[in-house]
Design a protein around this motif. Structure first.
Motif, mmCIF file in Angstrom:
data_model
loop_
_atom_site.group_PDB
_atom_site.id
_atom_site.type_symbol
_atom_site.label_atom_id
_atom_site.label_comp_id
_atom_site.label_asym_id
_atom_site.label_seq_id
_atom_site.Cartn_x
_atom_site.Cartn_y
_atom_site.Cartn_z
ATOM 1 N N GLU A 103 0.856 -1.179 0.000
ATOM 2 C CA GLU A 103 0.000 0.000 0.000
ATOM 3 C C GLU A 103 0.897 1.236 0.000
ATOM 4 O O GLU A 103 1.326 1.714 1.040
ATOM 5 C CB GLU A 103 -0.927 -0.005 1.213
ATOM 6 C CG GLU A 103 -1.889 -1.197 1.229
ATOM 7 C CD GLU A 103 -2.885 -1.122 2.375
ATOM 8 O OE1 GLU A 103 -3.422 -0.017 2.612
ATOM 9 O OE2 GLU A 103 -3.113 -2.147 3.024
ATOM 10 N N LYS A 104 1.165 1.739 -1.175
ATOM 11 C CA LYS A 104 2.112 2.849 -1.333
ATOM 12 C C LYS A 104 1.645 4.112 -0.605
ATOM 13 O O LYS A 104 2.440 4.809 0.019
ATOM 14 C CB LYS A 104 2.308 3.166 -2.813
ATOM 15 C CG LYS A 104 3.105 2.138 -3.574
ATOM 16 C CD LYS A 104 3.051 2.384 -5.065
ATOM 17 C CE LYS A 104 3.610 3.745 -5.443
ATOM 18 N NZ LYS A 104 3.571 3.958 -6.905
ATOM 19 N N GLN A 139 7.935 5.223 -3.173
ATOM 20 C CA GLN A 139 6.602 5.761 -3.308
ATOM 21 C C GLN A 139 6.427 6.536 -4.611
ATOM 22 O O GLN A 139 5.310 6.724 -5.092
ATOM 23 C CB GLN A 139 6.278 6.665 -2.109
ATOM 24 C CG GLN A 139 6.218 5.899 -0.799
ATOM 25 C CD GLN A 139 5.510 6.675 0.303
ATOM 26 O OE1 GLN A 139 4.829 7.648 0.034
ATOM 27 N NE2 GLN A 139 5.669 6.233 1.538
ATOM 28 N N ASP A 144 3.750 1.306 -9.959
ATOM 29 C CA ASP A 144 3.406 0.125 -9.163
ATOM 30 C C ASP A 144 4.256 -1.085 -9.540
ATOM 31 O O ASP A 144 4.765 -1.797 -8.671
ATOM 32 C CB ASP A 144 1.920 -0.212 -9.347
ATOM 33 C CG ASP A 144 1.023 0.831 -8.698
ATOM 34 O OD1 ASP A 144 1.550 1.699 -7.986
ATOM 35 O OD2 ASP A 144 -0.202 0.769 -8.907
ATOM 36 N N VAL A 201 7.701 -0.844 -8.127
ATOM 37 C CA VAL A 201 7.735 -1.122 -6.685
ATOM 38 C C VAL A 201 7.707 -2.629 -6.453
ATOM 39 O O VAL A 201 8.481 -3.157 -5.644
ATOM 40 C CB VAL A 201 6.538 -0.450 -5.974
ATOM 41 C CG1 VAL A 201 6.502 -0.861 -4.505
ATOM 42 C CG2 VAL A 201 6.632 1.054 -6.098
ATOM 43 N N GLU A 202 6.825 -3.316 -7.179
ATOM 44 C CA GLU A 202 6.753 -4.769 -7.049
ATOM 45 C C GLU A 202 8.090 -5.414 -7.406
ATOM 46 O O GLU A 202 8.559 -6.316 -6.706
ATOM 47 C CB GLU A 202 5.646 -5.318 -7.951
ATOM 48 C CG GLU A 202 4.245 -4.961 -7.495
ATOM 49 C CD GLU A 202 3.181 -5.524 -8.425
ATOM 50 O OE1 GLU A 202 3.507 -6.433 -9.211
ATOM 51 O OE2 GLU A 202 2.030 -5.067 -8.371
#
Length: 569
Positions: A508-509, A520, A524, A527-528
């Motif tokens: 949950e950024k 952040q 997405d 980040v993954e």
């Protein structure tokens, strides 16, 4: 020597029936398929070229051929069987019919091209070449339509793309043409669907339109009932809003009534739906405020579902739906004519260049096998027919196989839970229909055998998969219920691992204050990737048990797989 389970041995030995092998992930389905082929070769003395073995890809066909060859060589090494017969099988293996359905269709068309007047020197056009021909055919067709200046055509253009843009309509013609190729008789099927727009209100009640609407409502009502049951549990807990109970029970009663009356005519159901009213919640100041709010939110979610059914699914009276469909009929009829005209023009262009596409091969083979003497020739030629990955078949391929099968010589293996090719027009309902109707005894001509034991994964993995899918997979969402028959069961015991627990990471950024600031700001997927890379680094410092070495060793990159829905972007 391979040790078979009772179910695997039954699948290998069963005779006198069409067999559907429902093979769970990791259940050894390919080994069983090869085992059955070897048994037929050894015990029934049937040559390998008298079997038709259909696989999903060319790579799978190559692997199947290699595994059969290896199994035959292993039997020869035993020196306990007819060595001459096995040597003959090795020599026949190269010309055995182990292929994809398209390769089988090529063989049918090349052998019997004269029946449908096809040039035997055809070649298969590549995607780029056929794509260009489609665009040429489409542009020529639309130029002619503009010259005709038919009002219905102009309405069709405007409906799908506006007055100045016909590209959306062209794309629709292409999509419809591609979609209907999964039907044995594409134009006949499309004509029937167009006629569904010319319905009376009486016909509407029995139509697929209403069936689809009711299926959707059924799912929504079950969701609303789940919310209300959860709300009722909270209301009845110590400290819960007890005064909410009557309103919640009233809602449950009304939704049960709706569900029980889904079988009624759409007009009657519409009237019952509009009679629903929700009681006000009685004050409950002495209850826990958190429980009170949670209970109210659950009930509101259920009310929202009923509101959505009223406002969106039944935004109009049934009579208005029928009127709208009837207004669309002339447009759909003209769209049908465009698709047929495009198909004819595209076919002419392919014929001029002596090329075919994969859809042509299937439909040419269908037309040839509609000739009974030819179909009989193939019935006599193949003693047994094997179909791998049966859950990914479509109705065209099913019709092809049905035309050449005998009463009891079909062996189908697959797992409907692993069907992922609907976007390629696979039809898993073919598998499901047999799964639900085939018997499970040796006396059944149409027999189902379930291979439910998994020999690939630890119990922790299987329990985790079963737990998740038990709650999210149902007949309405996934086409089968994930019950005891669909669950995975452990087939082999592994050496105990230091840590076999399942790990789930939720990112949950926006709310994670501990996340690094630079993370952040990333997309997405980035980040993954960052988090997965960190986890891989940790795993490389840990040990895993190697079943082949029968000891623990350091984790290596080859032990790790990253699965994505798509590898693009």
């Amino acid at each position: 020597m391979m040790s078979w389970t009772e179910e695997q041995q039954a699948a290998i030995d069963a005779g006198g029936s069409n067999l559907l092998i429902s093979a769970a992930a990791g259940s050894g389905k390919t080994a069983v398929l090869v085992g059955r082929i070897i048994r037929i070769i050894l015990k029934d003395k049937i040559d390998i070229d008298r079997l038709l073995i259909v696989t999903f890809t060319n790579a799978a066909a190559g692997e199947m051929r290699e595994r059969i060859s290896t199994a035959i060589m292993e039997e020869m090494d035993k020196k306990t069987v007819d060595e001459q017969h096995l040597r003959r099988q090795i020599s026949l293996l190269n010309r055995a019919s182990i292929s994809t359905i398209h390769s089988f269709c090529i063989d049918v068309v090349r052998r019997h091209f004269h029946i449908i007047d096809v040039d035997p020197g055809f070649r298969i056009g590549d995607v780029t070449e056929t794509g260009i021909l489609k665009l040429e055919a489409l542009e020529e067709l639309f130029e002619e339509e503009y010259e005709k200046a038919d009002d219905i055509f102009f309405q069709l253009v405007e409906t799908f793309g506006g007055t100045k843009e016909d590209r959306p309509l062209q794309d629709l013609v292409l999509r419809v043409h591609g979609f209907i190729q999964s039907q044995p008789y594409p134009e006949t099927w499309l004509r029937e669907k167009v006629e569904n727009f010319a319905l009376s209100i009486e016909d509407f009640n029995d139509s697929n339109w209403v069936k689809t609407i009711k299926d959707r409502i059924n799912i929504r009502l079950k969701g609303a009932m789940d919310f209300l049951n959860d709300a009722l549990i909270i209301a009845r807990k110590p400290g819960g809003p007890k005064s909410y109970e009557d309103a919640i029970l009233s809602d449950i009663d009304q939704i049960s009534r709706l569900h029980d009356n889904l079988h009624l005519s759409v007009m009657s159901f519409h009237r019952i739906l509009n009679d629903i009213e929700h009681d006000r919640l009685k004050a409950s100041k002495d209850s826990d405020p958190v429980m009170r709010e949670e209970c109210k939110e659950l009930r509101d979610k259920a009310k929202d579902i009923i509101g959505d059914i009223k406002d969106n699914i039944f935004a109009a009276d049934p009579e208005e739906y029928v009127e709208d469909l009837n207004k669309l009929y002339p447009l759909m009829d003209y769209l049908y004519k465009l698709v047929v005209a495009f198909t004819d023009r595209y076919s002419e262009k392919k014929a001029e260049r002596g090329i075919v596409d994969f859809n042509d091969l299937e439909h040419y083979a269908l037309r040839i096998l509609a000739d009974e003497p030819v179909a009989q020739e193939y019935r006599e030629r193949f003693e047994y027919i094997f179909i791998d990955e049966y859950q990914d078949s479509n109705i065209v391929q099913e019709t092809l196989i049905q035309s050449i099968k005998r009463k009891d010589n079909l062996f189908m293996v697959g797992d409907v839970k692993q069907s992922i090719y609907r976007f390629r027009l696979a039809d898993p309902t073919l598998f499901i229909e047999k799964y639900e109707t085939f018997g499970n005894t040796a006396e059944d001509t149409d027999r189902r055998i379930d291979l439910f034991k998994n020999f690939r994964s630890r119990s922790e993995i299987l329990n985790g998969v079963n737990y998740i899918f038990k709650y999210i997979m149902s007949k309405e969402l996934g086409e089968i219920d994930y019950d005891d028959r669909a669950a995975l069961y452990q087939g082999v015991n592994f050496e105990s691992d230091k840590d076999s627990s399942i790990e789930v990471n939720l990112i949950e950024k926006e709310t994670d204050e501990d996340m690094e600031e630079e993370l952040q700001e990333l997309a997405d997927i980035e980040v993954e990737a960052h988090i997965v890379a960190d986890r891989i680094k940790e795993l490389l410092n840990e040990e895993i048990y190697d079943t082949k070495l029968e000891r623990y060793r350091k984790t290596e990159y080859k032990d790790i797989v990253v699965l994505l829905r798509t590898v693009q972007n």
